[in-house]
Design a protein around this motif. Structure first.
Motif, PDB file in Angstrom:
ATOM      1  N   ARG A 169       0.566  -1.751  -0.129  1.00  0.00           N
ATOM      2  CA  ARG A 169       0.229   0.016  -0.032  1.00  0.00           C
ATOM      3  C   ARG A 169       0.798   1.041  -0.150  1.00  0.00           C
ATOM      4  N   ARG A 170       2.369   1.338   0.492  1.00  0.00           N
ATOM      5  CA  ARG A 170       2.544   2.528   0.642  1.00  0.00           C
ATOM      6  C   ARG A 170       3.436   2.883  -0.295  1.00  0.00           C
ATOM      7  N   MET A 171       3.707   1.457  -1.043  1.00  0.00           N
ATOM      8  CA  MET A 171       4.615   1.579  -2.432  1.00  0.00           C
ATOM      9  C   MET A 171       3.262   2.454  -3.685  1.00  0.00           C
ATOM     10  N   PHE A 172       2.805   1.897  -3.470  1.00  0.00           N
ATOM     11  CA  PHE A 172       1.053   2.625  -4.251  1.00  0.00           C
ATOM     12  C   PHE A 172       1.389   4.010  -3.941  1.00  0.00           C
ATOM     13  N   LYS A 173       0.813   4.741  -2.981  1.00  0.00           N
ATOM     14  CA  LYS A 173       0.520   6.114  -2.288  1.00  0.00           C
ATOM     15  C   LYS A 173       2.076   6.763  -2.453  1.00  0.00           C
ATOM     16  N   VAL A 174       3.274   6.752  -1.969  1.00  0.00           N
ATOM     17  CA  VAL A 174       4.253   7.496  -1.465  1.00  0.00           C
ATOM     18  C   VAL A 174       4.593   7.192  -3.080  1.00  0.00           C
ATOM     19  N   SER A 175       4.744   6.172  -4.042  1.00  0.00           N
ATOM     20  CA  SER A 175       5.435   6.545  -5.316  1.00  0.00           C
ATOM     21  C   SER A 175       4.599   8.150  -6.236  1.00  0.00           C
ATOM     22  N   THR A 176       3.386   8.421  -5.938  1.00  0.00           N
ATOM     23  CA  THR A 176       2.338   8.779  -6.490  1.00  0.00           C
ATOM     24  C   THR A 176       2.465   9.784  -6.111  1.00  0.00           C
ATOM     25  N   GLU A 177       2.368   9.846  -4.927  1.00  0.00           N
ATOM     26  CA  GLU A 177       2.965  11.135  -4.197  1.00  0.00           C
ATOM     27  C   GLU A 177       4.170  12.504  -4.255  1.00  0.00           C
ATOM     28  N   ALA A 178       5.137  11.354  -4.671  1.00  0.00           N
ATOM     29  CA  ALA A 178       6.840  11.550  -4.929  1.00  0.00           C
ATOM     30  C   ALA A 178       6.736  11.925  -6.740  1.00  0.00           C
ATOM     31  N   SER A 179       5.229  11.319  -7.161  1.00  0.00           N
ATOM     32  CA  SER A 179       5.976  11.716  -8.264  1.00  0.00           C
ATOM     33  C   SER A 179       5.164  13.160  -8.973  1.00  0.00           C
ATOM     34  N   LEU A 180       4.003  13.927  -8.465  1.00  0.00           N
ATOM     35  CA  LEU A 180       3.404  14.436  -8.145  1.00  0.00           C
ATOM     36  C   LEU A 180       4.078  16.043  -7.175  1.00  0.00           C
ATOM     37  N   ARG A 181       4.919  15.366  -6.700  1.00  0.00           N
ATOM     38  CA  ARG A 181       5.784  16.374  -6.049  1.00  0.00           C
ATOM     39  C   ARG A 181       6.681  17.042  -6.968  1.00  0.00           C
ATOM     40  N   LEU A 182       7.436  16.237  -7.268  1.00  0.00           N
ATOM     41  CA  LEU A 182       8.058  16.820  -8.453  1.00  0.00           C
ATOM     42  C   LEU A 182       7.226  17.840  -9.573  1.00  0.00           C
ATOM     43  N   PHE A 183       6.049  16.848 -10.211  1.00  0.00           N
ATOM     44  CA  PHE A 183       5.522  17.471 -11.135  1.00  0.00           C
ATOM     45  C   PHE A 183       5.135  19.210 -11.151  1.00  0.00           C
ATOM     46  N   PHE A 184       4.609  19.322  -9.904  1.00  0.00           N
ATOM     47  CA  PHE A 184       3.942  20.149  -9.765  1.00  0.00           C
ATOM     48  C   PHE A 184       4.881  21.248  -8.524  1.00  0.00           C
ATOM     49  N   GLN A 185       5.991  21.104  -8.134  1.00  0.00           N
ATOM     50  CA  GLN A 185       7.133  21.911  -7.596  1.00  0.00           C
ATOM     51  C   GLN A 185       8.572  22.254  -8.434  1.00  0.00           C
ATOM     52  N   ASP A 186       8.758  21.731  -9.842  1.00  0.00           N
ATOM     53  CA  ASP A 186       9.584  21.886 -10.538  1.00  0.00           C
ATOM     54  C   ASP A 186       9.467  21.290 -11.701  1.00  0.00           C
ATOM     55  N   ARG A 187       8.528  21.772 -12.428  1.00  0.00           N
ATOM     56  CA  ARG A 187       7.893  21.264 -14.039  1.00  0.00           C
ATOM     57  C   ARG A 187       9.054  21.576 -14.587  1.00  0.00           C
ATOM     58  N   LYS A 188       9.668  22.180 -15.056  1.00  0.00           N
ATOM     59  CA  LYS A 188      10.793  22.203 -16.108  1.00  0.00           C
ATOM     60  C   LYS A 188      11.228  21.071 -15.851  1.00  0.00           C
ATOM     61  N   LEU A 189      12.236  20.877 -14.837  1.00  0.00           N
ATOM     62  CA  LEU A 189      12.764  18.925 -14.626  1.00  0.00           C
ATOM     63  C   LEU A 189      12.448  17.954 -14.669  1.00  0.00           C
ATOM     64  N   TYR A 190      11.091  18.285 -14.207  1.00  0.00           N
ATOM     65  CA  TYR A 190       9.531  16.819 -14.807  1.00  0.00           C
ATOM     66  C   TYR A 190       9.672  16.395 -16.170  1.00  0.00           C
ATOM     67  N   ASP A 191       9.477  17.471 -16.666  1.00  0.00           N
ATOM     68  CA  ASP A 191       9.735  17.270 -18.205  1.00  0.00           C
ATOM     69  C   ASP A 191      10.596  16.931 -18.847  1.00  0.00           C
ATOM     70  N   ILE A 192      11.475  16.933 -17.920  1.00  0.00           N
ATOM     71  CA  ILE A 192      13.282  15.785 -18.662  1.00  0.00           C
ATOM     72  C   ILE A 192      12.922  14.535 -18.487  1.00  0.00           C
ATOM     73  N   ALA A 193      12.440  14.405 -17.172  1.00  0.00           N
ATOM     74  CA  ALA A 193      11.846  13.305 -16.878  1.00  0.00           C
ATOM     75  C   ALA A 193      10.210  12.973 -17.304  1.00  0.00           C
ATOM     76  N   ALA A 194       9.781  13.605 -18.433  1.00  0.00           N
ATOM     77  CA  ALA A 194       9.234  13.051 -19.685  1.00  0.00           C
ATOM     78  C   ALA A 194       9.492  12.729 -20.887  1.00  0.00           C
ATOM     79  N   SER A 195      10.404  12.907 -20.931  1.00  0.00           N
ATOM     80  CA  SER A 195      11.095  13.389 -22.118  1.00  0.00           C
ATOM     81  C   SER A 195      12.175  12.176 -22.325  1.00  0.00           C
ATOM     82  N   ALA A 196      13.060  11.992 -21.053  1.00  0.00           N
ATOM     83  CA  ALA A 196      13.104  10.399 -21.108  1.00  0.00           C
ATOM     84  C   ALA A 196      12.512   9.482 -20.869  1.00  0.00           C
TER      85      ALA A 196
END
Length: 205
Positions: free
Chosen positions: A96-123
């Motif tokens: 359960r923690r894997m599902f919850k925390v992986s989503t939360e951590a990914s969202l944090r990157l998405f909203f806090q540093d979108r341009k770095l997130y875009d690098i990960a999306a390109s990757a």
């Protein structure tokens, strides 16, 4: 994110050289401000005070620099997930923690540093080595949790372990993969709990 990732990323020069850290730090700042596509190696060289030729002694291309930054971003997400799993008690709670925390951590990157997130999306789009290594480590962690659950009697043992881990990973992937997450933002609040509950019912002995 200035520290180099342990993932095998194409690079040149000594791995522990402080110049590599300087390049990664300058690139992270520029990518955060201007985006990966708009930043050139010349921009990075100017920011650090080096020549392009000198930077190329440490990284064979801009993509190699981007891979290192991407690996660092994914490593932060993975670290959060591993810490959450380690703190959990029984295997079902670990999952359960894997599902919850992986989503939360990914969202944090998405909203806090979108341009770095875009690098990960390109990757993820181009299937960079950093993304492949990250996905492999997540699947290995899943196998560890599943194996522990089988030993404790919480999970069924009939399905091959690798097949089970891959199936669960595919369920998690829309919230783990940077490219896919942006298309699933409207379900991130409820999905981790609902999907993990469904998976746990399927794993019952």
């Amino acid at each position: 994110m200035k520290k180099a990732s342990t993932s095998p990323i194409p690079a040149r020069g000594p791995a522990d050289h402080e110049v590599r850290d300087q390049i990664i730090a300058a690139a992270t700042e520029h990518f955060s401000r201007y985006g990966y596509e708009k930043t050139t190696v010349s921009d990075l060289a100017k920011a650090i005070g080096f020549s392009k030729a000198y930077i190329y002694k440490f990284f064979e291309s801009k993509q190699a620099i981007g891979e290192m930054i991407c690996a660092n971003c994914l490593h932060e997400i993975e670290s959060d997930v591993r810490a959450a799993v380690a703190e959990a008690g029984l295997p079902p709670e670990k999952l359960r923690r894997m599902f919850k925390v992986s989503t939360e951590a990914s969202l944090r990157l998405f909203f806090q540093d979108r341009k770095l997130y875009d690098i990960a999306a390109s990757a993820a789009t181009e299937n960079w080595q950093a993304v492949q290594a990250y996905e492999a480590r997540v699947q290995n962690l899943l196998q560890d949790v599943l194996q522990e659950g089988r030993q404790s009697g919480d999970f069924e043992r009939k399905t091959p372990l690798d097949e089970t881990a891959m199936a669960i990973y595919l369920v998690m992937r829309p919230y783990l993969n940077p490219l896919l997450l942006q298309y699933n933002l409207d379900t991130t609040e409820l999905a981790p709990a609902q999907l993990s509950s469904l998976v746990l019912r399927s794993l019952s002995p």
